[in-house]
Design an enzyme around this catalytic site. Structure first.
Site, PDB file in Angstrom:
ATOM      1  NE  ARG A   1      32.297 -39.440  54.875  1.00  0.00           N
ATOM      2  CZ  ARG A   1      32.133 -38.356  55.623  1.00  0.00           C
ATOM      3  NH1 ARG A   1      33.114 -37.902  56.513  1.00  0.00           N
ATOM      4  NH2 ARG A   1      31.000 -37.403  55.744  1.00  0.00           N
TER       5      ARG A   1
ATOM      6  CB  SER B   1      40.775 -38.020  60.328  1.00  0.00           C
ATOM      7  OG  SER B   1      40.031 -37.926  59.019  1.00  0.00           O
TER       8      SER B   1
ATOM      9  CE  LYS C   1      33.957 -37.742  60.328  1.00  0.00           C
ATOM     10  NZ  LYS C   1      35.116 -37.817  61.015  1.00  0.00           N
TER      11      LYS C   1
END
Length: 214
Positions: free
Chosen positions: A43, A111, A140
């Site tokens: 990511r 997700s 996040k």
């Protein structure tokens, strides 16, 4: 459509978190390889396409010859260019149908953060579904509302697809998440603890989780 039997542990290599802690991406991935991981997601929310591809190819080289599934976050096109066969998309990323165009024989994960999204991802043909955040998370900038263990149970009741739980999961809570119905737990921030290598944390998590009956 691809096929994926998710392992109990789903490590996510987040380039931004590694850089913030001064950890070399290659060394971190090598630790995960040596620990025996069979699935890994890369990511990178801030890097350029060129940088992401460069790191992706480095990860491919580290796992050369290994039986591993490498998952690109967000971008089906970058997954294709990197020669990877799996992509993970979010609710604001490329749609599952669009991902299939780039990876017609690949694996597409999605997700979800609510029962409605689980139902939609299942109907759209996701190969596996991630549900979360299960617990409060700092990985996040703008996390979705916590779904808790009950959210995992509800998601399990709504899909027969492999279910990956994500968000704030630690070695202490991993077992309860699996018992709630997840097939796998995704780990990001829990790897970054002083005094322990990534490989040691992989071992800790695997010991903490119930044995698979598959």
């Amino acid at each position: 459509m691809g096929f994926l039997r998710v392992p109990r542990l789903y490590p996510i290599v987040d380039s931004e978190m590694l850089a913030a802690r001064g950890i070399d991406l290659r060394s971190f991935v090598e630790e995960l390889r040596d620990a025996g991981v069979t699935l890994l997601q890369y990511r990178d929310k801030t890097g350029s396409s060129e940088q992401i591809l460069r790191n992706s190819r480095a990860i491919s080289g580290i796992f050369q010859g290994a039986d591993v599934t490498l998952v690109m976050n967000d971008s089906p096109e970058l997954a294709r260019l990197a020669g990877w066969r799996a992509v993970h998309v979010g609710q604001t990323d490329a749609a599952i149908a669009e991902a299939r165009l780039a990876l017609p024989h690949g694996i597409v994960g999605c997700s979800t953060h609510s029962t409605r999204q689980v139902i939609e991802a299942d109907a759209a043909g996701a190969d596996y579904i991630a549900i979360g955040p299960v617990f409060s998370t700092s990985t996040k900038r703008n996390p979705d509302p916590v779904v808790g263990l009950e959210g995992v149970r509800q998601a399990r009741a709504l899909t027969s697809k492999p279910l990956v739980a994500i968000g704030g999961i630690t070695a202490d809570s991993a077992g309860s998440v699996i018992e709630a119905g997840a097939d796998s737990v995704a780990i990001i921030g829990a790897f970054f603890h002083p005094g322990a290598t990534a490989a040691q944390w992989v071992e800790t998590f695997i010991r903490a989780m119930p044995k698979s009956t598959a």
